[in-house]
Every structure is written in structure tokens, then in C-alpha cells.
Design a protein around this motif. Sequence first.
Motif, short mmCIF file in Angstrom:
data_model
loop_
_atom_site.label_atom_id
_atom_site.label_comp_id
_atom_site.label_asym_id
_atom_site.label_seq_id
_atom_site.Cartn_x
_atom_site.Cartn_y
_atom_site.Cartn_z
N TRP A 63 -8.24 -33.15 -13.73
CA TRP A 63 -7.43 -33.37 -12.54
C TRP A 63 -6.44 -34.52 -12.71
O TRP A 63 -5.40 -34.56 -12.04
N ALA A 66 -3.40 -33.09 -14.22
CA ALA A 66 -2.80 -32.13 -13.28
C ALA A 66 -1.82 -32.82 -12.32
O ALA A 66 -0.92 -32.17 -11.78
N LEU A 67 -1.96 -34.12 -12.12
CA LEU A 67 -1.04 -34.86 -11.25
C LEU A 67 0.29 -35.14 -11.93
O LEU A 67 1.26 -35.55 -11.27
N GLU A 68 0.33 -34.94 -13.26
CA GLU A 68 1.57 -35.09 -14.04
C GLU A 68 2.20 -36.47 -13.86
O GLU A 68 3.41 -36.61 -13.70
N GLU A 271 3.89 -35.04 -6.91
CA GLU A 271 3.66 -33.89 -6.05
C GLU A 271 2.16 -33.56 -6.05
O GLU A 271 1.51 -33.56 -7.10
N PRO A 273 -0.90 -31.24 -6.13
CA PRO A 273 -1.18 -29.83 -6.48
C PRO A 273 -1.80 -29.08 -5.31
O PRO A 273 -2.27 -29.67 -4.33
N GLN A 274 -1.84 -27.78 -5.47
CA GLN A 274 -2.46 -26.95 -4.44
C GLN A 274 -3.97 -27.18 -4.42
O GLN A 274 -4.55 -27.79 -5.32
N PRO A 276 -7.55 -26.97 -5.21
CA PRO A 276 -8.15 -26.45 -6.44
C PRO A 276 -9.27 -25.46 -6.14
O PRO A 276 -9.84 -25.45 -5.04
N TRP A 455 -6.93 -35.11 -2.33
CA TRP A 455 -6.99 -34.19 -3.47
C TRP A 455 -7.91 -34.75 -4.56
O TRP A 455 -8.72 -34.04 -5.14
N ASN A 459 -11.70 -33.30 -5.82
CA ASN A 459 -12.06 -33.03 -7.21
C ASN A 459 -13.32 -33.80 -7.62
O ASN A 459 -14.18 -33.28 -8.32
#
Length: 471
Positions: A63, A66-68, A271, A273-274, A276, A455, A459
Amino acid sequence: MNSRNYAYLSLALVTVSGCSTLPALKNGTSDEAISSALSSSVTQVPEKWSSKHTNSENVQIGWVDALEDKTLSKLVREAQQNNQDLQKAAANVERSWALARQAGVPLLPSVGLSGGADRTFFSNKSQQDIASFDWGIQATWEADIWGRIKAGQKAAASNALTSEADFLFAQYSIAAAVADAYFIGLEAKLQAEVARNNLTTLSETDRIVNIQYNEGLAMAQDVALSASDVAATKASLLLAEGARRDAVRALQVLIGRYPDADLELEEALPEVPQLPPVGLPSELLERRPDIIAAGQALKAATYSLDLAKVARLPSFNLTASSGSTSNELRNLFDVDQIISGIAGDIAYLLFDNGFSKAHIDQAKSEYEIALIDYAQTALSAFEEVETNLDQFEVVRKRTEALSESADQANRALDVARKRYREGETDLIDVLTIQQRVFSAESNKVSAEKQRIDEWIDLNLALGGSWKKSPQ
């Protein structure tokens, strides 16, 4: 019957009496019995989560990436290497496994070797000095008939597995703590930017008002109101900058750096993420490290209870020895000089003032506590997932509403400025709307940060690892 035979008969009767009370614990409590206890302790687990917006596919890992946010990813990995709490937890895992290895040592014989030499001197020279040499080897072994040693070994191994699961959960928690501190600092940086932009606007307004006042076009009241808003915004800016430095120091401690508040942050929040995939509620019991740790702690308590129940039963020990003694070193290993022997003994405690029973009662209480802890840990985990699933949607909608609020406040400010320039409204109306813009922009930043928090918390609650598995 002579006294020696009577003594042997008495010991045999005591042994038989003790064995008659022995529960079927030679191999310890079965895995099936432990699994049954774990399952029955947890409130009925539903087939799916209560939220309508969930995806029951397997929980994803990684995760953080995933946050980039490259800065965050780097800091999390640095914390995994340098965080003091994690290093302590890792050392505790090593310690636990060392204890487990120690607990299993008595299952195998122990062997000892000895050797020595001495010389006796006489003051009377008519007597010859005497030299003596000896060596010996001895092996001892306890026959683990009742499974006492095995139960202790299994309890120690379960404690080690508990430490491993605790260490894994600590890694997950540290990753989340680093992300939390990082985004607190980044939010404070963005709040400072909002305050700085507001200060720029208010300073320009204040400049115009002072010009108008000097030309007799504005009142002293307008000058005072404008100056008041400028000062208040300066205070907000100082507060935000201080909060950023505090958050960065906390972050630096987490990653093992000196807390000098010197750390670069990104320029914007990532941004979100959607939602999970969340898997199934039943899978959470087998995935979350803290639940796994609680289950292993229950196993350790179970095996410790097994150990307490058989600890007062007779112990059987075998001893084998060999060695020799000689006045001549060359004869020390002569086969004719070597003496060997083997012996066995039975030890049984007749009376201990209730110590054994108290030990069993203590072990039973610790088992009950471990069972309750497991049930509570599982229930708390379910609550965290359900709460975060609910709040994730709430915060998403709230963020959208606050973004709309900020947009409309900026539109209102544009209209108010135009009306003020045309003399259709008072300065106080412009300043009031300006403060609403400042508040709306600040609330928007906070909501965006809260959405990231939800978010991350989701997770973590799902037990998803912060990093991807190596390919």
C-alpha cells in the motif's frame, strides 16, 4: 519382607497412584482442540463485511508504493532499517527462539568429560611423593515419559512464534506511523501555503485600505479591521510552520535520524487510491499479525497448562559413566583400568504444601486470560475494518463537499471584491468572505489528508503488508 523391598514396593505404589491421575497428555493438547477453542471464543463471524461498497477479492499488499509518493516510500524503507523499536522487536524474536532451543535440550542426552591430576608431597623425604591421574565421561538423560519436556518445548516455540507475529505487526505499524507523521507534516506545509496565500491577499487589501484612508475614502474602522485580519493570518502561518517542524521531528525519530526538522517533503498530497479489496471476515483471523500473535500466545498457555499438570508426576533419569584412576599416566587409558557403570533413578514429590496445585491453577488462569485476549483482539480487528470501511465513504463524500465549499467561497470573494471596487459594499463584507475562503481552503486540505489517513488505516486494519513481496 525386608525393609529394602518394602521401600521399593512403597515407591512403586506411589508411582502407580500418581500415574492413575495422569490425563491423556503424553503428546500434549491436540491441535484440533486448540483450534476448536480459538473458533469458539470468537463471536460468530459473518460471511461478508457489512459495507455495501466492498470488493471481496484477496487483500492487496504494497500500500505504500500504491500511494505513488517516492519520498514516503523511501522514508518507510529507511524506518524499517533504523527504527529502534523494530530493532528491539527483532532482538526479542532471536531471544525467543534461543529459549525455545534451550527448552528442547533435555530431550537429548547431555555428555560431560572430566580429567585431572594431582601430586602429594611429603616433608619426610623418606616417603616418596605420590602422583595420581584420572579421567571420566558421564552421560545423563531424562526419559520424557509424560511429555513434560515436550510440553515446555512446544510452549517456548509458540512464544517464539508470538514474537515473530508481533515483530511483523510492528513493521506494519511503523510503516503506518511513518506515513501518518509524513502526511501530518505535509498537511501542515500545505496549511502554511494556504495561510501564506491568504496573507498575501490580505496584505494587498490592507495596502489599498491605507491608501484610501490617507485620501479620505476609507474610515479608521476599515484600517483597524484590515490590520486585525493581517495579524491573525500571520499567527495562523506561524502555527502551521511550527506544526510542520514538529511533525518532521517526529518523523525523523521514527526513521532513526536526528530530529533537526530538516527534511524535504513533497509539494502536494497524493491522489487517494480507490477502496482496496477487503477479502472475507474469516480470512482476517488468518492474516492479521496481531491476531496470529494472540493465537500463538493461547497455544503457549495451553502447553504451559499441560506442563503444569504433568510436572508433579515421577521423573525417570538414566546416568551412564566411564573412567579410570591411575598413579601412572601411561596406564590411565589401559582397558583393564577403565570402570564403567549405568544407573537409573525415579524421583517423585510426595508433599509440596499445595505448590503443584497452585501452579496448575495459575496456568489455568493464564490460559483463560489468553483465550479472552484472543477473542478481544479478533473483535477489535473486526471493529477496525468495519469502522474504516464506513468512514472511507464518509470522508470521500465530505472531501467532495468541502472542495465545493472552497470553490463557491472563492466565487463569492470575486463578486465581493468587484462590488467593493464599485462602492456597492463595505470592506467588512470583503474581509468576512476572505476569512471564509481561508477557512474553506484549510478545511479542504484537512479533509484530503483525512481521506489518506482512512485509506492507510483500512489497509492496516485488513492486515495487508506495506510492501510488495519480492518477485
